[in-house]
Scaffold this motif. Structure first.
Motif, PDB file in Angstrom:
ATOM      1  N   GLN A 142       0.823  -1.205   0.000  1.00 41.77           N
ATOM      2  CA  GLN A 142       0.000   0.000   0.000  1.00 41.77           C
ATOM      3  C   GLN A 142       0.862   1.263   0.000  1.00 41.77           C
ATOM      4  O   GLN A 142       0.493   2.279  -0.586  1.00 41.77           O
ATOM      5  CB  GLN A 142      -0.939  -0.006   1.195  1.00 41.77           C
ATOM      6  N   GLN A 143       2.029   1.192   0.664  1.00 43.79           N
ATOM      7  CA  GLN A 143       2.900   2.368   0.716  1.00 43.79           C
ATOM      8  C   GLN A 143       3.424   2.751  -0.663  1.00 43.79           C
ATOM      9  O   GLN A 143       3.745   3.910  -0.910  1.00 43.79           O
ATOM     10  CB  GLN A 143       4.088   2.110   1.665  1.00 43.79           C
ATOM     11  N   PHE A 144       3.526   1.768  -1.551  1.00 43.60           N
ATOM     12  CA  PHE A 144       4.057   2.026  -2.893  1.00 43.60           C
ATOM     13  C   PHE A 144       2.951   2.121  -3.942  1.00 43.60           C
ATOM     14  O   PHE A 144       3.242   2.152  -5.132  1.00 43.60           O
ATOM     15  CB  PHE A 144       5.048   0.923  -3.284  1.00 43.60           C
ATOM     16  N   GLN A 145       1.714   2.162  -3.487  1.00 43.89           N
ATOM     17  CA  GLN A 145       0.601   2.260  -4.429  1.00 43.89           C
ATOM     18  C   GLN A 145       0.587   3.627  -5.089  1.00 43.89           C
ATOM     19  O   GLN A 145       0.724   4.657  -4.429  1.00 43.89           O
ATOM     20  CB  GLN A 145      -0.720   2.018  -3.700  1.00 43.89           C
TER      21      GLN A 145
ATOM     22  N   LYS B 240      -1.118   9.833 -14.593  1.00 46.12           N
ATOM     23  CA  LYS B 240      -0.044   9.364 -15.444  1.00 46.12           C
ATOM     24  C   LYS B 240       1.282   9.926 -14.967  1.00 46.12           C
ATOM     25  O   LYS B 240       1.333  11.023 -14.401  1.00 46.12           O
ATOM     26  CB  LYS B 240      -0.301   9.790 -16.899  1.00 46.12           C
ATOM     27  N   PRO B 241       2.372   9.186 -15.204  1.00 49.25           N
ATOM     28  CA  PRO B 241       3.688   9.722 -14.834  1.00 49.25           C
ATOM     29  C   PRO B 241       3.971  11.034 -15.568  1.00 49.25           C
ATOM     30  O   PRO B 241       3.612  11.203 -16.738  1.00 49.25           O
ATOM     31  CB  PRO B 241       4.655   8.615 -15.287  1.00 49.25           C
TER      32      PRO B 241
ATOM     33  N   MET C 147      11.469  11.713 -10.704  1.00 48.74           N
ATOM     34  CA  MET C 147      10.720  12.937 -10.961  1.00 48.74           C
ATOM     35  C   MET C 147       9.438  12.662 -11.739  1.00 48.74           C
ATOM     36  O   MET C 147       8.463  13.390 -11.612  1.00 48.74           O
ATOM     37  CB  MET C 147      11.596  13.942 -11.711  1.00 48.74           C
ATOM     38  N   SER C 148       9.432  11.605 -12.537  1.00 44.67           N
ATOM     39  CA  SER C 148       8.220  11.266 -13.296  1.00 44.67           C
ATOM     40  C   SER C 148       7.108  10.755 -12.397  1.00 44.67           C
ATOM     41  O   SER C 148       5.925  10.975 -12.662  1.00 44.67           O
ATOM     42  CB  SER C 148       8.555  10.219 -14.369  1.00 44.67           C
ATOM     43  N   VAL C 149       7.488  10.040 -11.315  1.00 47.69           N
ATOM     44  CA  VAL C 149       6.461   9.459 -10.429  1.00 47.69           C
ATOM     45  C   VAL C 149       6.266  10.283  -9.161  1.00 47.69           C
ATOM     46  O   VAL C 149       5.529   9.867  -8.267  1.00 47.69           O
ATOM     47  CB  VAL C 149       6.811   8.007 -10.046  1.00 47.69           C
ATOM     48  N   ARG C 150       6.894  11.448  -9.076  1.00 48.59           N
ATOM     49  CA  ARG C 150       6.838  12.251  -7.850  1.00 48.59           C
ATOM     50  C   ARG C 150       5.409  12.562  -7.431  1.00 48.59           C
ATOM     51  O   ARG C 150       5.057  12.494  -6.249  1.00 48.59           O
ATOM     52  CB  ARG C 150       7.615  13.549  -8.057  1.00 48.59           C
ATOM     53  N   SER C 151       4.550  12.906  -8.395  1.00 44.24           N
ATOM     54  CA  SER C 151       3.165  13.272  -8.072  1.00 44.24           C
ATOM     55  C   SER C 151       2.279  12.059  -7.804  1.00 44.24           C
ATOM     56  O   SER C 151       1.156  12.207  -7.328  1.00 44.24           O
ATOM     57  CB  SER C 151       2.560  14.089  -9.226  1.00 44.24           C
ATOM     58  N   LEU C 152       2.777  10.859  -8.090  1.00 40.12           N
ATOM     59  CA  LEU C 152       1.967   9.653  -7.953  1.00 40.12           C
ATOM     60  C   LEU C 152       2.247   8.882  -6.671  1.00 40.12           C
ATOM     61  O   LEU C 152       1.365   8.193  -6.161  1.00 40.12           O
ATOM     62  CB  LEU C 152       2.193   8.729  -9.161  1.00 40.12           C
ATOM     63  N   SER C 153       3.490   8.971  -6.164  1.00 39.93           N
ATOM     64  CA  SER C 153       3.838   8.219  -4.953  1.00 39.93           C
ATOM     65  C   SER C 153       5.057   8.849  -4.306  1.00 39.93           C
ATOM     66  O   SER C 153       6.162   8.777  -4.868  1.00 39.93           O
ATOM     67  CB  SER C 153       4.106   6.746  -5.282  1.00 39.93           C
TER      68      SER C 153
END
Length: 761
Positions: A12-15, A20-21, A499-505
């Motif tokens: 769950q912590q990495f969900q 989108k990235p 940086m691509s996934v910063r807003s997602l997780s």
């Protein structure tokens, strides 16, 4: 978390969050770091180029939404700030007893900067990080020429990031506003999708309510950002263009769509308690599915510049619903004088619901036409809407804000003081114990410590978990990769992905960022794989200091702050209710903008209260007090808002020819009760005894019954004609239904506040 297995909790912590990235951010970060790293490798000055790389990286980490001018100000401020603290850190680094008070002062300023908003907080955080790193890694004791050179490299790195980030300013000046509007419609799509779950899974009401509240708060916040961004773009350009006016209409239409969806969910809640609703469940579910798809298509068209939005499936689903409702109506009214009153009541409510869906479909058709015109640069109809532009704070207002926060009553002042004490203590421990790379302890404490205990706990756990996994990745990379170019490539790849996934997780972001930092520091001064182990140990120590400091030093427990927030929330919802009722009582033609503003302010305060409650629930159990009344209060304030919004939405069909005689007395009593409840929360008092509301409500109920008897009696003569009695039934049924629900909501809110007060004293 107690009901989850460790593996489930870890996953769950990495969900990833929906979305989108941000590939563009990843590519931008590659350029930000790649150029100074490449220059350093080619020139053989890798250590010196690391200063420019670090400055460029930190400035690029500033999180700024809005127009290019706002980003420019933030990035320039960050560049100047990191250069300044870099120089200060170098000057004091040779003397521990000079470095310690300087650290306290700098970090205190960093913590206090949050009073000026999220952008200032973001700039100040990277400034604090740069100070800590510079104090430990980039000192040039006694050599002013080296200090000047290194400061210029720092300035160059920040300037490089600023130029790269704003390179398309002139080409696409309105891109931030377009992106903000597209994001708003994307959130609308998810909001409608969640609302549709109310029909598909009516038995899972508790889980659904949480999802609905979250989706509603998200779309409300995105609408606020879209308005602010629009205003900033066209304030800068001194007047809105045709495209600007079209985007403005889309923003205001999004507000109307939110209102319609809230009203539809409220009407569904009323109708779902009765058997007739199940006859139309499939059609209602299909309409809501198509509404969500249509708004997703609008979001995509706005963002990607497409000029066509196909709404055929939406139209067919609405037609199917209207057709099935008509069949149901014919079956019911054919009973003539044997028609049960309750069935006819359900029929009227379902008619209101189908009408609402039809109106929303028409609204989306209008928005699709505007999107087409937006992309083709055409003007189909005159556009004449106003928006209240946000005022930029003056210097005097900013100084007054600062002055008001220089007191222990200020949450931000206590946070700044706590942050300064903990970070300075971490710096002192690392220095006195000669801990290798002990500045990681300081950095972790700086980043993990938040204004509230719940936020600190969450960030500390996430960072500890991410650091352990990320350090293992970094250790493996150091052991396996020995070529400098391969290390640089791995570093850039990690930064691009992070940086691509910063807003997602956030957890995944830190997990990928940790090995990147290890590789970067290894390039500056090879430290071997032991660097990763030190990072794990130091991060755990820093996180522990943050938790201890958050708990012991000037804590700002949410239990003490929440009653004031709840009082403000009730008053804002009350102002909205008063305006809506005034329109019913006096047939006032309040401007749409004024009513929208009141509704939006109420929605924002509901979101603020929900965030405050979540912070309360994340604090230690022994300081929470009784949370059941808080949960009840949050639910029923939301329900009150939904009922008022449904009344506001119903005004579009309200002629004012028929009015309930006791409406004035009932609503006056409601207003007095809500005012007293707000005062009771703010001043920590027991609310006054609840006056009897049922007498007024019973009078209205009797009038409603008379209307239904009259309507049922006239159906056999002419069931198709819209008589004055039928019009009165259609107008007053939703009003009575919502008044009845509001009375019940006020009773429960009163009870919850009465239970809450003893535990607050």
């Amino acid at each position: 978390m107690s009901n989850q297995s460790p593996v489930s909790w870890l996953l769950q912590q990495f969900q990833l969050q929906p979305g989108k990235p941000a590939i563009t951010n990843g590519l931008r970060s590659l350029l930000i770091l790649g150029v100074p790293i490449g220059v350093g490798i080619f020139t053989g000055h890798g250590a010196e180029s690391a200063i420019a790389t670090m400055a460029a990286w930190f400035v690029g980490m500033v999180n700024v939404d809005g127009v290019y001018r706002q980003k420019l100000i933030a990035l320039i401020s960050a560049t100047i700030s990191v250069t300044l603290v870099f120089a200060i850190a170098n000057l004091v680094s040779t003397n521990l007893w000079l470095a310690i008070p300087t650290t306290f002062l700098v970090i205190f300023i960093v913590g206090l900067a949050g009073v000026f908003g999220s952008v200032a907080a973001s700039v100040s955080l990277i400034t604090g990080i740069m100070f800590v790193v510079s104090l430990a890694r980039f000192s040039a004791p006694g050599n002013l020429s080296t200090l000047l050179l290194h400061s210029l490299l720092c300035l160059a790195g920040g300037t490089w990031t600023t130029l790269l980030s704003l390179g398309l300013w002139v080409v696409h000046p309105d891109k931030p506003a377009t992106a903000a509007v597209a994001k708003c419609y994307n959130s609308l799509s998810k909001f409608v999708e969640v609302a549709g779950e109310r029909v598909v899974h009516p038995q899972d009401i508790e889980d659904w309510e949480q999802q609905f509240v979250q989706a509603q708060d998200t779309v409300t916040q995105d609408l606020t950002v879209a308005r602010s961004t629009w205003a900033s773009v066209w304030t800068t350009q001194r007047g809105a263009s045709l495209r600007g006016n079209q985007l403005l209409v889309l923003i205001e239409d999004a507000n109307q769509i939110i209102t319609s969806v809230v009203a539809q969910v409220e009407l569904l809640a009323i109708a779902s308690d009765h058997p007739l609703c199940s006859r139309l469940q499939r059609e209602i579910s299909q309409v809501m599915t198509q509404l969500a798809i249509a708004m997703q298509m609008l979001a995509t068209a706005i963002a990607k510049g497409r000029s066509s939005v196909h709404l055929g499936d939406l139209d067919r689903s609405v037609e199917a619903l209207e057709y099935e409702w008509q069949i149901l109506r014919n079956q019911i009214v054919s009973k003539n004088n044997n028609l049960p009153r309750d069935e006819y009541w359900d029929l009227v409510n379902l008619r209101k619901l189908t009408t609402s869906f039809s109106q929303l479909a028409e609204q989306i058709h209008t928005d699709a036409e505007i999107v087409t015109d937006l992309q083709q640069g055409k003007r189909r109809n005159p556009i004449n809407q106003d928006i209240t532009l946000p005022k930029q704070p003056t210097t005097a207002e900013m100084m007054e804000t600062l002055r008001c926060n220089l007191t222990f009553d200020s949450v931000m002042f206590r946070h700044a003081l706590r942050l300064a004490v903990v970070v300075t203590l971490a710096e002192l421990i690392a220095a006195l114990l000669h801990i290798p790379r002990g500045y990681w302890i300081t950095l972790t404490a700086l980043v993990a410590l938040k204004p509230n205990f719940g936020g600190t706990t969450q960030t500390t756990v996430q960072r500890a978990l991410s650091t352990i996994i990320g350090s293992i990745i970094g250790i493996t990379a150091i052991l396996l990769i020995h070529n400098q170019w391969a290390i640089a490539f791995s570093l850039l790849l990690l930064v691009f992905t992070a940086m691509s996934v910063r807003s997602l997780s956030y957890t995944l972001f830190i997990t990928l960022l940790t090995p990147a930092i290890i590789l970067l520091l290894n390039m500056i001064n090879a430290g071997g794989w032991q660097v990763g182990l030190l990072r794990i140990a130091d991060s755990c120590v820093g996180g522990g200091l943050a938790l201890i400091g958050s708990y012991l030093l000037f804590p700002s427990w949410e239990r003490q702050q929440l009653p004031t927030q709840l009082a403000k929330t009730i008053r804002t919802n009350l102002a909205y209710f008063q305006q809506v009722i005034a329109n019913y009582l006096n047939s006032q033609n309040t401007s749409v903008a004024a009513l929208n503003s009141l509704r939006h302010q109420a929605a924002l305060e509901n979101a603020n209260a929900n965030a405050a409650a979540q912070r309360l629930f994340s604090e230690p159990r022994h300081v929470q007090g009784e949370i059941e009344p808080v949960m009840t209060l949050m639910i029923y304030i939301r329900n009150f808002y939904s009922s008022v919004t449904t009344l506001a939405e119903h005004q579009r069909e309200f002629s004012g020819q028929y009015r309930f005689a006791a409406l004035q007395e009932l609503t006056d009593s409601m207003i007095q009760i809500l005012e007293n409840l707000a005062d009771a929360l703010q001043y920590r008092q027991t609310p006054q005894p609840l006056p009897i509301l049922n007498n007024h409500l019973e009078t209205i109920h009797e009038q409603t019954e008379q209307l239904y008897k009259a309507r049922i009696a006239e159906i056999p003569q002419d069931p198709q004609t819209v008589t004055s009695t039928l019009q009165a039934v259609r107008e007053q049924t939703p009003v009575f239904a919502e008044l009845e629900r509001i009375v019940n909501q006020i009773k429960i809110i009163h009870c919850a506040i009465a239970l809450l007060q003893p535990s607050s004293r």
